[in-house]
Structure formats: structure tokens, C-alpha cells
Design a protein around this motif. Sequence first.
Motif, PDB file in Angstrom:
ATOM      1  N   ASN A 191      39.663  62.793   1.703  1.00  0.00           N
ATOM      2  CA  ASN A 191      40.409  63.082   3.207  1.00  0.00           C
ATOM      3  C   ASN A 191      42.051  63.209   3.731  1.00  0.00           C
ATOM      4  O   ASN A 191      42.821  63.396   4.136  1.00  0.00           O
ATOM      5  N   ILE A 192      42.480  62.538   2.082  1.00  0.00           N
ATOM      6  CA  ILE A 192      44.439  61.628   2.583  1.00  0.00           C
ATOM      7  C   ILE A 192      44.937  63.129   2.145  1.00  0.00           C
ATOM      8  O   ILE A 192      45.622  63.655   3.036  1.00  0.00           O
ATOM      9  N   MET A 193      44.581  63.467   1.281  1.00  0.00           N
ATOM     10  CA  MET A 193      44.957  64.922   1.054  1.00  0.00           C
ATOM     11  C   MET A 193      45.130  65.749   1.969  1.00  0.00           C
ATOM     12  O   MET A 193      45.442  66.660   2.200  1.00  0.00           O
ATOM     13  N   SER A 243      46.636  69.435   5.517  1.00  0.00           N
ATOM     14  CA  SER A 243      46.479  70.704   6.861  1.00  0.00           C
ATOM     15  C   SER A 243      47.923  69.909   8.105  1.00  0.00           C
ATOM     16  O   SER A 243      48.178  70.745   8.460  1.00  0.00           O
ATOM     17  N   SER A 244      48.390  69.116   7.677  1.00  0.00           N
ATOM     18  CA  SER A 244      49.871  68.734   8.827  1.00  0.00           C
ATOM     19  C   SER A 244      50.929  69.689   7.958  1.00  0.00           C
ATOM     20  O   SER A 244      51.526  69.833   8.966  1.00  0.00           O
ATOM     21  N   ARG A 296      53.110  72.624   9.813  1.00  0.00           N
ATOM     22  CA  ARG A 296      54.597  72.500   9.746  1.00  0.00           C
ATOM     23  C   ARG A 296      54.989  73.648   9.175  1.00  0.00           C
ATOM     24  O   ARG A 296      56.124  74.575   9.546  1.00  0.00           O
ATOM     25  N   LEU A 297      54.134  74.402   8.096  1.00  0.00           N
ATOM     26  CA  LEU A 297      54.556  75.719   7.799  1.00  0.00           C
ATOM     27  C   LEU A 297      54.250  76.865   8.675  1.00  0.00           C
ATOM     28  O   LEU A 297      55.130  77.896   8.921  1.00  0.00           O
ATOM     29  N   GLU A 346      54.751  71.994  -1.564  1.00  0.00           N
ATOM     30  CA  GLU A 346      54.226  70.479  -1.301  1.00  0.00           C
ATOM     31  C   GLU A 346      52.750  70.975  -1.168  1.00  0.00           C
ATOM     32  O   GLU A 346      51.921  70.009  -1.535  1.00  0.00           O
ATOM     33  N   ILE A 347      52.205  71.592  -0.791  1.00  0.00           N
ATOM     34  CA  ILE A 347      50.862  72.778  -0.331  1.00  0.00           C
ATOM     35  C   ILE A 347      50.610  72.250  -1.863  1.00  0.00           C
ATOM     36  O   ILE A 347      49.294  72.453  -2.054  1.00  0.00           O
ATOM     37  N   GLU A 348      50.860  73.767  -2.690  1.00  0.00           N
ATOM     38  CA  GLU A 348      50.422  73.807  -3.267  1.00  0.00           C
ATOM     39  C   GLU A 348      50.070  72.583  -4.381  1.00  0.00           C
ATOM     40  O   GLU A 348      49.124  71.957  -5.120  1.00  0.00           O
TER      41      GLU A 348
END
Length: 70
Positions: A7-9, A14-15, A19-20, A60-62
Motif C-alpha cells: 500500500n505504501i508503494m 501514485s504520488s 508529480r510526473l 523511481e516509479i519503475e
Amino acid sequence: SLTSTKNIMKNDVSSLKMRLKELDEKIKAVERQLPAHSIKPPIMTQLFQLEDERDAVFREIERLRQASAE
């Protein structure tokens, strides 16, 4: 505990995606300011900084996606 980690990930991804999107909008706004000729160095510097940050957020998303897949 594993569920809460996922959930944290998800929240982080999501955030980061938000930002992207913000960065993409800022980049488009800066690109609209670019004159056809005689581009000013400060505008190009701003554009490069935004693009660099966008690339870092994407990486970072990847990274988070790969970590959550393991």
C-alpha cells in the motif's frame, strides 16, 4: 505487514505519477515560451532541469514497480 508495504508503494507510485504529470505540464509551458530564434539560456536551463527531474521521477516509479513485483 507485506500488505501495508505494498500500500505504501502504491501510494508512492501514485504520488510520483502525479508529480510526473505536473512536470510534463511545466515542460510544455516552458516549451511554449521558447521563441523560434534566439533561445535564452535561462529558459533552456529551466527546461533541462524539469526534464532531468521528470526522468528521475520516472526511474523511481519503475524502481518501485520492480520492488513490489519481487
